[in-house]
Design an enzyme around this catalytic site. Structure first.
Site, short mmCIF file in Angstrom:
data_model
loop_
_atom_site.label_atom_id
_atom_site.label_comp_id
_atom_site.label_asym_id
_atom_site.label_seq_id
_atom_site.Cartn_x
_atom_site.Cartn_y
_atom_site.Cartn_z
N SER A 31 -27.82 -106.13 -85.49
CA SER A 31 -27.33 -104.76 -85.66
C SER A 31 -26.00 -104.77 -86.39
O SER A 31 -25.13 -105.58 -86.10
CB SER A 31 -27.11 -104.10 -84.30
N HIS A 62 -34.21 -100.41 -88.37
CA HIS A 62 -34.55 -101.79 -88.70
C HIS A 62 -35.62 -101.75 -89.78
O HIS A 62 -36.81 -101.66 -89.48
CB HIS A 62 -35.11 -102.53 -87.48
N HIS A 84 -38.61 -107.49 -81.98
CA HIS A 84 -38.14 -107.79 -80.62
C HIS A 84 -39.32 -107.80 -79.64
O HIS A 84 -40.30 -107.08 -79.82
CB HIS A 84 -37.13 -106.74 -80.16
N GLU A 87 -40.64 -104.49 -78.16
CA GLU A 87 -41.50 -103.61 -78.94
C GLU A 87 -42.97 -103.79 -78.57
O GLU A 87 -43.81 -103.01 -79.01
CB GLU A 87 -41.31 -103.89 -80.44
N MET A 212 -30.97 -109.03 -76.39
CA MET A 212 -32.44 -108.92 -76.33
C MET A 212 -33.15 -109.69 -77.44
O MET A 212 -34.28 -109.36 -77.81
CB MET A 212 -32.85 -107.43 -76.40
N SER A 213 -32.49 -110.72 -77.97
CA SER A 213 -33.11 -111.50 -79.07
C SER A 213 -32.59 -112.93 -79.04
O SER A 213 -32.14 -113.41 -78.01
CB SER A 213 -32.75 -110.84 -80.41
N HIS A 248 -27.21 -97.08 -77.14
CA HIS A 248 -27.48 -97.76 -78.41
C HIS A 248 -26.50 -97.27 -79.49
O HIS A 248 -26.14 -98.03 -80.39
CB HIS A 248 -28.93 -97.51 -78.83
N1 HPA Z 1 -27.26 -105.67 -73.00
C1 HPA Z 1 -28.34 -106.15 -73.64
N2 HPA Z 1 -28.45 -106.19 -74.96
C2 HPA Z 1 -27.42 -105.72 -75.68
C3 HPA Z 1 -26.27 -105.19 -75.08
C4 HPA Z 1 -26.18 -105.17 -73.66
O1 HPA Z 1 -25.20 -104.73 -73.06
N3 HPA Z 1 -25.44 -104.80 -76.09
C5 HPA Z 1 -26.08 -105.08 -77.26
N4 HPA Z 1 -27.28 -105.63 -77.02
#
Ligand code: HPA
Length: 277
Positions: A31, A62, A84, A87, A212-213, A248
């Site tokens: 991101s 994305h 991800h 998804e 998350m990746s 987000h």
């Molecule tokens: N948690 C999980 N994934 C993330 C976070 C978070 O706080 N910030 C950016 N990606």
């Protein structure tokens, strides 16, 4: 031949029908790094949705494609957008792009992401170089038939993030006068952010940041003998640390605010790879 390799071969043949470019480095943009192309001379672009058998990202913002070109003279393939697990893809699908980049020729993989800071000495906007990770909360991307063409059934994970590349990142950061923290990244499935109790648990387990990746991609790359390095942009402090609710939008805003500096760091590290090898 394994089923997975067969599927990848189709993707490979398609890419080769478009370009004979041979990348040495793969870069996955997290991101905020969506405009990274301004740091490279792009010779060719291939949208993921043109590649047979390829998973296509559904997350807003994305727009998935491979960019081929040079970064500071180093031939590279850049993943603008990744898929991800949250998804709905299998982990095997999530790491297909990494495996395709291996077949296309990469020897080094540079992963970037946005992550929540767990370590209380961090603050939003910091950069963290990964020294290790915890992936035990998500399935391994190596579950299923082993892809023998890439590597062994039971791969060692002692040095997931290459020590030499870590040194290179430290040296580059010092010379560029960019502060880079270090720590352990923990991967969750997402898409929800964590609960305060989960973050306390992750802190106890030794995690410095959560996202998350990345860990799955690093493991698939190591399995295939690729050297890996990774840097997180700490886009927010993790749930429960400041008491603020997470969104987000906040992740995107911090990542965007730090994009210029992050791009400078990544570009400088990759430029030095040529001299390094
Ligand atoms: N948690 C999980 N994934 C993330 C976070 C978070 O706080 N910030 C950016 N990606």
């Amino acid at each position: 031949m394994s089923r997975q390799f067969d599927r990848l071969r189709e993707g490979y043949q398609y890419c080769r029908s478009v370009t004979d470019f041979r990348p040495q480095v793969g870069l996955v943009l997290g991101s905020g790094l969506g405009n990274y192309a301004r740091n490279m001379d792009v010779v060719c672009e291939i949208p993921y949705n043109e590649i047979p058998g390829f998973p296509i990202s559904t997350v807003e913002g994305h727009d998935g494609r491979f960019l081929f070109g040079h970064i500071g003279g180093v031939p590279a393939v850049v993943m603008k957008g990744r898929v991800h697990f949250y998804e709905g893809y299998t982990m095997e699908e999530v790491v297909m792009p990494v495996r395709l980049m291996k077949i296309l020729g990469i020897e080094t993989l540079f992963l970037t992401n946005a992550a929540g800071g767990i370590n209380r000495s961090f603050q939003a906007g910091d950069f963290m170089m990964l020294t290790d990770h915890i992936s035990s909360f998500v399935p391994s991307p190596l579950v299923g038939e082993n892809v023998e063409e890439f590597g062994t059934r039971f791969p060692d994970m002692t040095h997931i993030y290459d020590e030499e590349l870590q040194r290179l990142i430290r040296d580059t950061a010092r010379e560029e006068q960019i502060e880079v923290k270090e720590g352990v990244y923990l991967q969750t499935s997402g898409p929800n952010f964590e609960s305060p109790a989960e973050i306390r648990m992750f802190a106890t387990l030794g995690a410095d940041a959560v996202g998350m990746s990345t860990a799955c991609e690093a493991m698939a790359a190591r399995h295939a003998g690729i050297k890996v390095c990774a840097i997180s942009c700490i886009s927010n402090m993790a749930c429960g640390i400041t008491g603020a609710e997470l969104s987000h939008v906040e992740v995107q805003e911090t990542a965007d605010r730090r994009a210029g500096e992050f791009e400078r760091l990544v570009t400088s590290v990759i430029s030095r790879l040529a001299k390094h090898e």
